[in-house]
Design a protein around this motif. Structure first.
Motif, PDB file in Angstrom:
ATOM      1  N   GLY A 141       1.274  -1.432  -0.137  1.00  9.61           N
ATOM      2  CA  GLY A 141       0.289   0.183   0.054  1.00  9.61           C
ATOM      3  C   GLY A 141       0.700   1.447  -0.044  1.00  9.61           C
ATOM      4  O   GLY A 141       2.515   0.940  -0.253  1.00  9.61           O
ATOM      5  N   HIS A 192      -8.250   4.344   3.762  1.00  5.86           N
ATOM      6  CA  HIS A 192      -8.554   2.551   2.292  1.00  5.86           C
ATOM      7  C   HIS A 192      -6.937   3.296   0.775  1.00  5.86           C
ATOM      8  O   HIS A 192      -6.840   4.151   0.613  1.00  5.86           O
ATOM      9  CB  HIS A 192      -9.265   3.052   1.715  1.00  5.86           C
ATOM     10  N   GLY A 193      -6.882   2.139   1.986  1.00  7.69           N
ATOM     11  CA  GLY A 193      -5.554   1.998   0.626  1.00  7.69           C
ATOM     12  C   GLY A 193      -4.181   2.235   1.208  1.00  7.69           C
ATOM     13  O   GLY A 193      -3.353   1.722   1.195  1.00  7.69           O
ATOM     14  N   HIS A 220      -9.718  -0.517   7.142  1.00 10.15           N
ATOM     15  CA  HIS A 220      -9.793   0.558   5.688  1.00 10.15           C
ATOM     16  C   HIS A 220      -8.584   0.416   5.304  1.00 10.15           C
ATOM     17  O   HIS A 220      -8.007   0.803   3.778  1.00 10.15           O
ATOM     18  CB  HIS A 220     -10.609   1.610   5.862  1.00 10.15           C
ATOM     19  N   ARG A 257      -4.406  -0.775   4.624  1.00  6.96           N
ATOM     20  CA  ARG A 257      -3.844  -1.872   4.583  1.00  6.96           C
ATOM     21  C   ARG A 257      -2.474  -2.381   5.628  1.00  6.96           C
ATOM     22  O   ARG A 257      -2.776  -3.736   5.787  1.00  6.96           O
ATOM     23  CB  ARG A 257      -3.117  -1.472   3.472  1.00  6.96           C
ATOM     24  N   ASN A 294      -4.774   3.390  -6.066  1.00  9.39           N
ATOM     25  CA  ASN A 294      -5.217   3.548  -5.358  1.00  9.39           C
ATOM     26  C   ASN A 294      -6.614   4.494  -6.024  1.00  9.39           C
ATOM     27  O   ASN A 294      -7.231   5.162  -5.274  1.00  9.39           O
ATOM     28  CB  ASN A 294      -4.187   4.296  -4.090  1.00  9.39           C
ATOM     29  N   ASN A 353      -9.183   4.323  -6.920  1.00 12.54           N
ATOM     30  CA  ASN A 353     -10.695   4.061  -6.979  1.00 12.54           C
ATOM     31  C   ASN A 353     -11.551   4.136  -5.884  1.00 12.54           C
ATOM     32  O   ASN A 353     -12.166   3.490  -5.275  1.00 12.54           O
ATOM     33  CB  ASN A 353     -11.100   3.198  -7.592  1.00 12.54           C
ATOM     34  N   ALA A 354     -10.270   4.929  -5.131  1.00  8.62           N
ATOM     35  CA  ALA A 354     -10.401   4.593  -3.192  1.00  8.62           C
ATOM     36  C   ALA A 354     -11.851   5.558  -2.720  1.00  8.62           C
ATOM     37  O   ALA A 354     -13.276   3.845  -2.219  1.00  8.62           O
ATOM     38  CB  ALA A 354      -9.418   5.282  -2.484  1.00  8.62           C
ATOM     39  N   GLU A 399     -14.857   2.620  -3.702  1.00  8.30           N
ATOM     40  CA  GLU A 399     -14.402   1.822  -3.586  1.00  8.30           C
ATOM     41  C   GLU A 399     -15.402   1.457  -1.530  1.00  8.30           C
ATOM     42  O   GLU A 399     -16.171   0.718  -1.445  1.00  8.30           O
ATOM     43  CB  GLU A 399     -13.455   1.322  -3.722  1.00  8.30           C
ATOM     44  N   PRO A 443     -11.144   8.881   1.148  1.00  4.47           N
ATOM     45  CA  PRO A 443      -9.412   8.997   0.561  1.00  4.47           C
ATOM     46  C   PRO A 443      -9.710   9.554  -1.160  1.00  4.47           C
ATOM     47  O   PRO A 443     -10.676   9.040  -1.893  1.00  4.47           O
ATOM     48  CB  PRO A 443      -9.962   6.664   0.579  1.00  4.47           C
ATOM     49  N   GLY A 444      -7.891   9.498  -0.785  1.00  5.93           N
ATOM     50  CA  GLY A 444      -7.587   9.485  -2.636  1.00  5.93           C
ATOM     51  C   GLY A 444      -7.390  10.881  -3.499  1.00  5.93           C
ATOM     52  O   GLY A 444      -7.495  11.530  -2.229  1.00  5.93           O
TER      53      GLY A 444
END
Length: 344
Positions: free
Chosen positions: A26, A47-48, A74, A76, A149, A151-152, A155, A219-220
């Motif tokens: 990650g 996330h990620g 969420h 990793r 990541n 499409n964090a 998702e 996220p992202g």
């Protein structure tokens, strides 16, 4: 179980894998919070990520089911110096190790997290691998290339619209990774809340006759949310909009502003100045991006202390307010949120 933490810049740390005894890959970053590890683990904005905790011992007060910010972990991976073997708190229901195992998340401990943080601070966020194997250079590179990541937010967003009934004004929440505490706060204030997936059209949102729309944290990279940005452009000026963190960033992009990736993110406590009062407030943040430039006619309401980042914006004419921090956790930052809800 003995393992290695391999950074994208070639640095390797030896330690022990705990929680889920499995490999993980990650983006590595760090969090400066002394407490709140459960909320951080379950925050969709993580996330990620593989998160390094700068505080040396994590898990002191255990885990409970009430402080979850979502329905799962969420991150990793969680990277710490030492875990508390005997957590002590009247609300404790399980250990950190058990919590990670329950959600199949890898932990890594026995590493000098202060030194690791210095490396991330100096080199910036990068990809990392936790493994018990002796990987070849080719295998390491393949694992780095396998991680994305992009499409964090998609998702972690809800898959379909749902409602939280209340007796007050009807407020929408565009879910880019909304935290449970945000929804709980709106519920406690009596609002009638409708939560939308990230890709809901402007037409669908306007059909709900909302008094306001909150674009949530998440996220992202905000620039990856092109669908959301295009629909927000159609909503600006038609309904009061409040953006939180990622929501603040995509809102700025919809207005014509610019965003940028922070070198190593702002995660944990972060000092921010209210430009109107001059007061400095300590905010809770969990983001890797920032609004770099505001469009003409939009006022900067808050600014970072350590780095002169844009931490808040407002335009009364366009009915837009946004902040780079979570405004519903502590009393001083909460004033921003409370004032917006009073306006509603």
């Amino acid at each position: 179980m003995k393992g290695k933490l391999i950074l994208e810049n070639g640095k390797v740390f030896e330690g022990k894998i705990f929680g889920e005894l499995a490999d993980s890959v990650g983006e590595i970053s760090f969090n400066t919070g002394m407490t709140g590890y459960q909320e951080m683990l379950t925050d969709p904005a993580g996330h990620g990520l593989m998160m390094v905790m700068t505080y040396p011992m994590i898990g002191n007060y255990g885990i409970n089911t009430e402080d979850m910010e979502s329905d799962r972990i969420h991150l990793r991976a969680l990277i710490i110096k030492e875990d508390a073997k005997l957590p002590n708190n009247f609300r404790c229901e399980m250990t950190l190790d058990g919590f990670l195992r329950q959600y199949n998340v890898t932990g890594f401990k026995g590493v000098d997290t202060r030194y690791l943080t210095q490396i991330i601070r100096d080199n910036g966020s990068m990809k990392a691998i936790i493994t018990a194997e002796d990987l070849t250079k080719k295998e390491i590179q393949e694992r780095f290339e396998s991680f994305s990541n992009k499409n964090a937010a998609k998702e972690v967003s809800c898959k379909e619209k749902y409602e939280i009934k209340g007796e007050g004004k009807r407020i929408g929440v565009l879910d880019l990774g909304v935290k449970r505490s945000t929804l709980d706060y709106l519920k406690s204030e009596g609002f009638d809340v409708v939560v939308f997936p990230y890709n809901t059209t402007a037409e669908e949102i306007l059909n709900e006759n909302l008094s306001a729309l909150i674009v949530s944290n998440g996220p992202g990279n905000p620039e990856d949310l092109s669908e959301t940005i295009e629909e927000l452009k159609k909503l600006i000026g038609k309904v009061q909009i409040f953006g939180e963190v990622l929501g603040h960033q995509v809102l700025a992009l919809a207005l014509g502003g610019k965003t940028a990736k922070l070198k190593y993110g702002h995660r944990g406590g972060y000092p921010v100045r209210d430009m109107k009062t001059g007061k400095v407030i300590i905010t809770s943040q969990n983001t890797g991006y920032v609004v770099e430039e505001l469009p003409e006619g939009v006022e900067m309401t808050h600014q970072g202390i350590n780095v002169k980042t844009i931490e808040g914006m407002k335009s009364e004419a366009l009915k837009v307010t946004g902040v780079q921090f979570m405004p519903d956790l502590y009393e001083s930052p909460k004033d921003v949120f409370v004032n917006f809800l009073k306006l509603v």
